[in-house]
Design a protein around this motif. Sequence first.
Motif, mmCIF file in Angstrom:
data_model
loop_
_atom_site.group_PDB
_atom_site.id
_atom_site.type_symbol
_atom_site.label_atom_id
_atom_site.label_comp_id
_atom_site.label_asym_id
_atom_site.label_seq_id
_atom_site.Cartn_x
_atom_site.Cartn_y
_atom_site.Cartn_z
ATOM 1 N N GLN A 146 1.044 1.005 6.720
ATOM 2 C CA GLN A 146 2.369 0.490 6.383
ATOM 3 C C GLN A 146 2.258 -0.731 5.489
ATOM 4 O O GLN A 146 1.176 -1.248 5.269
ATOM 5 N N THR A 171 -9.695 3.946 11.296
ATOM 6 C CA THR A 171 -10.335 2.704 11.743
ATOM 7 C C THR A 171 -9.329 1.840 12.496
ATOM 8 O O THR A 171 -8.309 1.452 11.928
ATOM 9 N N GLU A 210 0.849 -1.185 0.000
ATOM 10 C CA GLU A 210 0.000 0.000 0.000
ATOM 11 C C GLU A 210 0.882 1.231 0.000
ATOM 12 O O GLU A 210 2.087 1.151 0.206
HETATM 13 P P1 ATP Z 1 -8.374 0.486 5.511
HETATM 14 O O1 ATP Z 1 -9.712 0.911 5.038
HETATM 15 O O2 ATP Z 1 -7.771 1.389 6.546
HETATM 16 O O3 ATP Z 1 -7.428 0.125 4.405
HETATM 17 P P2 ATP Z 1 -9.049 -2.289 5.697
HETATM 18 O O4 ATP Z 1 -10.506 -2.371 5.519
HETATM 19 O O5 ATP Z 1 -8.138 -2.602 4.573
HETATM 20 O O6 ATP Z 1 -8.640 -0.864 6.324
HETATM 21 P P3 ATP Z 1 -9.004 -4.593 7.428
HETATM 22 O O7 ATP Z 1 -8.533 -5.517 6.386
HETATM 23 O O8 ATP Z 1 -10.407 -4.656 7.901
HETATM 24 O O9 ATP Z 1 -8.633 -3.102 6.992
HETATM 25 O O10 ATP Z 1 -8.005 -4.687 8.681
HETATM 26 C C1 ATP Z 1 -8.393 -4.362 10.004
HETATM 27 C C2 ATP Z 1 -7.537 -3.266 10.589
HETATM 28 O O11 ATP Z 1 -6.154 -3.449 10.313
HETATM 29 C C3 ATP Z 1 -7.804 -1.883 10.014
HETATM 30 O O12 ATP Z 1 -8.926 -1.314 10.605
HETATM 31 C C4 ATP Z 1 -6.539 -1.155 10.370
HETATM 32 O O13 ATP Z 1 -6.555 -0.734 11.729
HETATM 33 C C5 ATP Z 1 -5.492 -2.208 10.202
HETATM 34 N N1 ATP Z 1 -4.809 -2.072 8.896
HETATM 35 C C6 ATP Z 1 -5.234 -2.500 7.684
HETATM 36 N N2 ATP Z 1 -4.330 -2.222 6.734
HETATM 37 C C7 ATP Z 1 -3.281 -1.599 7.347
HETATM 38 C C8 ATP Z 1 -2.023 -1.078 6.931
HETATM 39 N N3 ATP Z 1 -1.632 -1.145 5.671
HETATM 40 N N4 ATP Z 1 -1.207 -0.499 7.854
HETATM 41 C C9 ATP Z 1 -1.585 -0.434 9.154
HETATM 42 N N5 ATP Z 1 -2.745 -0.916 9.623
HETATM 43 C C10 ATP Z 1 -3.591 -1.502 8.743
#
Ligand code: ATP
Length: 427
Positions: free
Chosen positions: A122, A280, A115
Amino acid sequence: MDSIQALRGTRDILPEEVGYWQRVASVAEAVLSRANYQEIRTPIFEQTALFERGIGEATDVVGKEMYTFTDRGDRSITLRPEGTAGVVRAYIERKLHAAGGVQRLWYFGPMFRYERPQAGRQRQFHQIGVEVLGSDDPRADVEVIAAATEILQTLGLQNLHLDLNSVGDPEDRRRYRQALVDYLTPYQDELDPDSRDRLTRNPMRILDSKDKRTREIAENAPSILDHLGDRSRAHFDRVQYLLTELGISYTLNPRLVRGLDYYTHTAFEIISDDLGAQATVCGGGRYDGLVRELGGPQVPAVGWAIGLERLIILLQQLHEPPNLAPEFYLVSRGEKAESRALILAQKLRGAGFRVELDLSGSAFGKQFKRADRSGAAACLVLGDAEAEAGTVNLKWLKTGEQSAIAQSDLLDKVADLRRQVEAAKNP
Ligand code: ATP
Ligand code: MG
């Protein structure tokens, strides 16, 4: 020569930050074990096909974000982008369902997504997650939400809110999908390119587009909540009723979606008002179709994942880092004194104290300076004279108060010492 640097999107977690991580891990462990969750540890890499099937090819995660490579045996391997798929694979492969009943599992570990790095986002990040497998009871949905809430509350976090939705069952979603596509098609040309692409592949994901114009259009889109069948409606009403009974407040957000067929019913996010764009901290929901999709029996399930990096940012705003200073700092000089000091350090450690032994062999003055800088409660000093006499000099660094004690007496006074150390730490 150029020095090598950490990869973009990865971070070193240095000792001064690790205390926060340990605190999160220990709070999560305590809360989850009281609700009888068992920890599971699955591999960090898996066959790529697991994630393609388990997360869905139409998602951003699978479509654009996976770290996928071919290993030396020509297999397609992926570093796990999330925890659920691996846990469900293990559940099926190791026949955890054979025991019958409900399995409550939790995990903690690094996840990998390609990402664009920014605050709270990260490429290597960490999640704690839970999966409850084997119950379609709305109480399971509420139990997992309550566990997440309790972890975040115990950590002292404030200004969090819970967004809640139901995505119904596959039948409801087929109806809703059609209504959504009918509504969005006239706006086709105004949607952002990603959303336009999703109109045929995964239209529900358009609802959580970050594009301004797309969001405006989505504002008036039909709501999934108006398309739930009787069973889905009853499940969702019960979830809301039980949340209210537990005193957990929530906001309905019909744009909160998980666009895949094996996600069902409850979807939720816990969002912080104290973070920027990446707000989130916890996302989860029910996935009654996933175990079957991955080749197992029809087993309903619900879970969530908390993103640790975002949590740590919040904790750093709230609390000083935990104190990592030693309790005793041992200063010694001269052959006999140095070996006595080493022995004494081991004994104090054995009695439960946090002890640092100065290894420099430098002049007393320099060692004292380091003792001060270490933040220790007390300094223990051994020179030739003390070594000969079998004593040690105990100096409380804040008050400067000192006394000579027989080395053999020191350990008899552990309770006394512990009390004095605690008093010196919390004036
Ligand atoms: P976002 O909309 O922020 O990309 P997501 O829907 O991709 O979140 P999930 O797959 O539901 O996220 O993962 C649950 C949690 O993991 C997220 O709410 C976030 O706190 C954390 N998270 C997800 N992707 C990342 C990332 N690249 N870096 C840090 N934390 C992350
Ligand atoms: Mg994401």
